[in-house]
Design an enzyme around this catalytic site. Structure first.
Site, PDB file in Angstrom:
ATOM      1  N   THR A  23       0.815  -1.216   0.000  1.00 35.98           N
ATOM      2  CA  THR A  23       0.000   0.000   0.000  1.00 35.98           C
ATOM      3  C   THR A  23       0.850   1.268   0.000  1.00 35.98           C
ATOM      4  OG1 THR A  23      -1.590  -1.240   1.300  1.00 35.98           O
ATOM      5  CG2 THR A  23      -1.918   1.133   1.190  1.00 35.98           C
ATOM      6  N   LYS A 216       3.491   3.679  18.868  1.00 37.33           N
ATOM      7  CA  LYS A 216       3.632   5.101  18.536  1.00 37.33           C
ATOM      8  C   LYS A 216       3.894   5.926  19.797  1.00 37.33           C
ATOM      9  CE  LYS A 216       0.627   4.462  14.545  1.00 37.33           C
ATOM     10  NZ  LYS A 216      -0.790   4.343  14.169  1.00 37.33           N
TER      11      LYS A 216
END
Lengths: 436, 436
Positions: A23, A216
């Site tokens: 992607t 994250k």
């Protein structure tokens, strides 16, 4: 008219090797093609994809291989190609990309990656290696897609002490909670819908169990506070157990339920974690809908800064990858960690039990006289006081009692829950979430 | 442990000369003192203020002059001091700072400034001069205070074509409109309150007439689109004529009235301007309250990005100034304009008359039969159609008719207004605003 700004070694061509052509890789190829002239105007360099490392060179792809580029499954050839300036790692996983990135750094190549799992779990040695070799290890795309949060922390807000950072760091979980809220879906239906729309993977564990957000948060903690909070020690709760009732009750109090990653410094200790959290509807962070991401931070000079944008997807992620590539093209000095030191010290971690917050509670009780008093008593034993309460459906045999507390530690909350259970006040496990 | 990252000339001390020691200058001195150790950890350099240029060295100051620094009124001594690495220009005005900055650049010094008026009106030659001398001319603080919008455009989103950018670029005007909205104040009262709270200057012209927002929009247009839209040609309407009725009617349609600076590319032409604008309440930009600023932009890869934060004030502005100083300290290559070319070409400017938007109208009419039909007729003559309308206070001699239109050009809107007046339909000058 001026001459072009200086470009490293006077080079006007930056040659990339991509690892992975899924992607994000195909998105990057698309943007480089579409914005070719613009990229030259911005950076003074033509950015060229020369080789693309894939496992299966015969597999069909979303986007044609760029003119002049070749697909290959030969790691060595790619790493030994002296023409390649930058390795762009978009393959996913941990062990294989780590080996590849380390080899690329040793070969003197700059690295751009979107791999949050690798950098959070095993990134420190790579940062050290990159600094030794004086190369870029850039990873803006690994946190919140197109939102420029990493460079903002490393560069623009570098003069600030960051006091607190909260974020909606996972678009899949946020999409699921948004659908549960707007369309009153249950978790399973919302997840299925997210999968059908391509917002969730076939195996959604990393997203729905909060692990992606936790990766994250690890990276953000290093950049904002300059310390390492080991991923394995971070308290993490995902969204897979969030029930529609709690979303509804939260709304009655004026809150939205969000999966929030947060980190703050409290009395010199770092308190961090990922939890389903009630956020008051007037906060910007409560307005983050669908697959969007956002980060809100407070610095001692800048005050509160809020950044919002697409947190994933082919083109938004490619935007961040390309921003990193262009900073290499432009010849900026590497600023890999945002600090002079390349390996941050271990954080002075606050025991998650000591973390203090306001809480939302939903407990199911038998509707007998005095039950609210007894619940309040179980809380009072732990010095927890109730700020607001809702008791509904009087007359049914078992009824929900919902309340918001004043500040309490996680330890006190757990002890109060044990107390309620020991006293036989609740007929099922109480549900409780933090309030932002 | 790693060695410090490379710093230009191996220097570990970056020496500043400040020009101006007012709100931002003293804020900067405060932050440099408070975050001293942190700045060294981030950049590897100690940042030292050596001299501060002021008009009157005897005037009392908000914050003591930093230890080791001296106040001076001698431009030459400051510019000729070989120890000074960076001139930080915070004096305001146009001619005097321009002369000073040009002299500093010629003396090989880097420049950090917050001076949007200077850079918007006369900045191009300074960028050229800085590029000739290979020095930084950084100005993050000149647009939206602590919000990192300039570097985001120059660096992180450099691989994008920006399609559109809208912003709330002036905190004073936003504060006044927010107060008019929340507390139903009229303009004069809200302005007075803003002045008492220090959000507005004694002479508020630049803020309330939209000129400050227009300066910022000029700088944003250069960075986002790579072209120069001359400040003098930018259509600008401020907030001084916004009436409480329109804020109320807008709210009935679900909108907030905001002073919006916007720029977009339409068929290869740049359409830009600053106008009071209706923004639907569900947009994040409608949620920007008080003295905050925000920018929303759309790029062809990144999608919609929204940045929000304090747009002014001593410490937030100092945060941005310090971010720029630290990038100099860290030894980044100068990237003054965000493009290889230092002088952007003139924009292909769309005639403001051709700009197309949905519009809000409020017209005061005599309440006679058929007046709404006649108004609709005057609009239809210009191909403008009505989307929604409110007609209130039936029975009074003169009544407001309020409506929202579908898309129309500014030219058609002006012609329709002339038509209404020529036909004697309106008893006072119609009010109309764009809708975002």
């Amino acid at each position: 008219m001026q001459e072009a700004m200086s470009v490293p070694n006077g080079k006007k061509r930056l040659v990339l090797a991509l690892a992975g052509y899924g992607t994000v890789g195909t998105g990057l190829a698309k943007v480089i093609e579409e914005n070719r002239d613009w990229i030259i105007e911005r950076s003074g360099s033509e950015v060229v994809i020369k080789s693309i490392l894939v496992r299966d060179v015969k597999k069909p792809r979303n986007f044609p291989v760029p003119a002049g580029a070749t697909l290959t499954d030969d790691h060595e050839a790619l790493l030994n190609d002296p023409e390649v300036d930058v390795l762009v790692e978009l393959m996913g996983g941990i062990e294989a990309p780590k080996k590849l990135i380390a080899a690329a750094i040793r070969a003197g190549k700059h690295v751009v990656t979107a791999n949050k799992a690798l950098l959070a779990e095993q990134g420190l040695e790579l940062f050290e290696l990159a600094a030794e070799h004086g190369v870029h290890l850039k990873y803006e795309a690994s946190v919140c897609g197109a939102i420029p949060i990493l460079d903002t922390l490393k560069e623009n807000l570098a003069g600030n002490r960051i006091m607190r950072l909260v974020g909606i760091l996972n678009g899949t979980a946020n999409y699921i909670l948004s659908e549960m809220t707007s369309n009153k879906l249950d978790f399973a239906t919302a997840l299925k819908q997210a999968q059908e729309l391509g917002y969730a993977e076939a195996d959604p564990t990393l997203d729905i169990e909060g692990l992606d957000a936790a990766h994250k948060l690890c990276l953000l903690t290093r950049l904002a506070f300059g310390v390492n909070y080991p991923f394995e020690q971070l308290p993490v709760v995902g969204v897979s157990k969030v029930e529609p009732e709690d979303i509804e009750f939260a709304r009655e109090f004026g809150y939205r339920v969000k999966l929030v990653g947060q980190v703050q410094e409290v009395d010199g200790k770092i308190e961090a974690g990922v939890f389903p959290t009630l956020v008051h509807h007037t906060y910007l962070i409560a307005r983050v809908g669908g697959a969007y991401n956002a980060v809100r931070l407070e610095g001692n000079a800048c005050g509160p800064i809020f950044l919002h944008g697409p947190g994933a997807g082919d083109l938004p992620t490619a935007s961040a990858v390309l921003g990193d590539i262009l900073s290499v093209a432009r010849g900026a000095y590497p600023n890999n960690t945002g600090f002079v030191r390349q390996v941050p010290p271990l954080a002075n971690i606050m025991s998650p039990d000591e973390a203090s917050s306001k809480y939302y509670f939903r407990v199911i009780v038998r509707d007998v006289p005095g039950v609210l008093r007894d619940l309040a008593g179980a809380l009072a034993e732990q010095d927890i006081s109730i700020a607001q309460a809702i008791q509904k459906e009087k007359g049914a045999a078992e009824v929900p009692v919902v309340f918001l507390t004043h500040e309490a530690t996680a330890r006190a909350v757990k002890a109060a829950v044990e107390g309620m259970k020991a006293k036989g006040l609740v007929v099922r496990e109480p549900v409780y979430y933090r309030i932002l």
